[in-house]
Write an enzyme that holds these catalytic residues in place. Structure first.
Site, PDB file in Angstrom:
ATOM      1  N   HIS A 142      27.220 -10.655  62.621  1.00  0.00           N
ATOM      2  CA  HIS A 142      27.331  -9.684  61.532  1.00  0.00           C
ATOM      3  C   HIS A 142      27.436  -8.262  62.088  1.00  0.00           C
ATOM      4  CE1 HIS A 142      26.768  -7.586  57.776  1.00  0.00           C
ATOM      5  NE2 HIS A 142      25.725  -6.957  58.283  1.00  0.00           N
ATOM      6  N   ASP A 242      20.504  -9.522  49.337  1.00  0.00           N
ATOM      7  CA  ASP A 242      20.272  -8.079  49.441  1.00  0.00           C
ATOM      8  C   ASP A 242      21.548  -7.351  49.001  1.00  0.00           C
ATOM      9  OD1 ASP A 242      18.753  -5.875  50.030  1.00  0.00           O
ATOM     10  OD2 ASP A 242      19.317  -5.833  52.145  1.00  0.00           O
ATOM     11  N   GLN A 249      27.549   3.103  50.091  1.00  0.00           N
ATOM     12  CA  GLN A 249      26.927   3.025  51.417  1.00  0.00           C
ATOM     13  C   GLN A 249      27.746   3.786  52.473  1.00  0.00           C
ATOM     14  OE1 GLN A 249      26.574  -1.053  52.719  1.00  0.00           O
ATOM     15  NE2 GLN A 249      25.342  -0.577  54.518  1.00  0.00           N
TER      16      GLN A 249
HETATM   17 CA    CA Z   1      20.324  -6.256  54.175  1.00  0.00          CA
END
Ligand code: CA
Length: 417
Positions: A142, A242, A249
């Protein structure tokens, strides 16, 4: 470690459907509500919740370090304050009561009917009161993918990543139970053609496929928890979505990190699977010698866990589409290292603190844990079974995460969030 409740040979006198996430070897903990009654602590076998308040009142939990108040409550925290030793004894006792080798409870049909509650009439509530939520960033694939998407494939991992379990302090107030509909967040964003930020709805609404672990009461401020001690401070795990707004962001995160793009909702699955129940699924983690990690992050034994994870998008009135299949085993940093790092500076942790794993992505396409990676920042839309495409989450979509561990014919599942 010999934990009686983990014995794969145990059988229960409760009917358990094939491939259930909740065989007698699981014994998770959650908070149930039945219409007309107060919320209470429960466990689960098959399709039945086990009402621990009733079990306690009827005397089946005698000679354990618990009081009625620990079960007659709407959070698990009071029970968790009894620590690992207490909850392990409790789980072993529940296992014994429902195993075919004992009929102390089974022979009292009147008691059985008070204790077992059909899941069809149960509403699951948020299980744990969390005052502090920390989110890590511990899946290498990730972190690599995000580094490629936003910076440079040749320097995708930042220099600190293999030295530190990177994390940030999240928002506990917006941790919510499974099933709660969330509002598409609004905020500042900078569309590619805009010279100044605009205000509006997030168009890049995303999930993050994560697990979360919850802690027992830690040590006083100024003390640290070692990787060796960490097992005694971790109660259990759940699935964790989440939610993230990538456009918000992307504009706000420099220089202090995630804020409004991250704090509007984090959704937790209702049953907390204990670390005890997951012990049989421990596996070795990746070698951490290039670069070599600092001694306080070293650990003994197998601390990673094999948990298969699916993430699914279900359009309104449509069918489920699996968009990613990952595994908790792909974590670079394990929970023990995360907790040791979190407390190495003397930071204290409290009972019920939540620690997110960070988005968990596997090494190949199809194993990614966010739409950001699955659609590669919108350049590779996911083709849904109804002919539509997804780059990010659309209004009316339901995001579902499921997970389970399986070995030697025993399947320990998390249910879904
Ligand atoms: Ca997260």
């Amino acid at each position: 470690m010999n934990i009686a409740a983990n014995n794969p040979k145990l059988k229960t006198w409760i009917e358990v459907p094939e491939n259930s996430d909740f065989p007698i070897q699981n014994i998770p903990f959650g908070i149930i509500e039945v219409k007309g009654e107060s919320p209470r602590v429960a466990s689960r076998i098959g399709d039945y919740a086990i009402d621990l308040k009733s079990l306690f009142v009827l005397g089946y939990l005698d000679n354990l370090p618990f009081t009625l108040e620990d079960f007659d409550t709407n959070f698990l925290n009071s029970m968790m304050m009894k620590g690992k030793e207490g909850t392990r004894k409790l789980r072993n006792r529940i296992s014994k009561l429902f195993s075919t080798e004992h009929d102390d409870l089974k022979k009292n049909e009147h008691h059985v009917s008070q204790v077992l509650v059909d899941m069809e009439v149960v509403t699951m509530l948020l299980p744990i009161e969390t005052r502090d939520y920390t989110d890590f960033y511990s899946s290498e694939q990730h972190a690599f993918n995000v580094g490629c998407l936003f910076r440079d494939p040749d320097n995708a991992l930042l220099p600190n990543w293999k030295h530190i379990p990177v994390g940030y302090h999240g928002r506990a107030s917006s941790i919510i139970e499974s099933g709660v509909a969330i509002h598409r967040p609004k905020g500042q964003k900078t569309p590619p053609t805009a010279e100044v930020p605009v205000f509006g709805q997030s168009n890049l609404l995303d999930f993050e496929l994560e697990t979360v672990f919850f802690t027992y009461q830690g040590k006083p401020l100024g003390d640290s928890i070692t990787t060796e001690e960490a097992d005694n401070y971790i109660f259990g795990m759940a699935l964790f979505n989440d939610w993230s707004a990538r456009d918000i962001q992307g504009w706000e995160y420099v220089p202090l990190g995630p804020f409004l793009g991250k704090n509007f909702a984090s959704c937790v699955s209702p049953w907390i699977v204990t670390i005890d129940a997951l012990e049989p699924f421990r596996i070795p983690g990746p070698k951490q010698d290039n670069p070599k990690i600092l001694p306080y992050l070293e650990y003994l034994g197998d601390k990673h866990i094999d948990v298969k994870l699916d993430v699914i998008i279900k359009p309104e009135n449509g069918e489920e589409n699996i968009v990613g299949q990952s595994n908790y085993k792909y974590m670079y940093w394990n929970m023990n290292q995360q907790l040791a790092h979190h407390t190495v500076n003397g930071c204290n942790i409290n009972c019920g603190d939540a620690m997110g794993s960070g988005t968990i992505s596997g090494p190949e396409e199809g194993m990614y844990g966010s739409m950001l990676e699955i659609s590669w920042k919108g350049t590779k839309p996911f083709k849904m079974s109804d002919g539509t495409e997804r780059k990010f989450i659309q209004d009316g979509d339901t995001v579902i995460m499921r997970g389970y561990s399986e070995k030697d014919g025993v399947r320990i599942g998390f249910g879904e969030v």
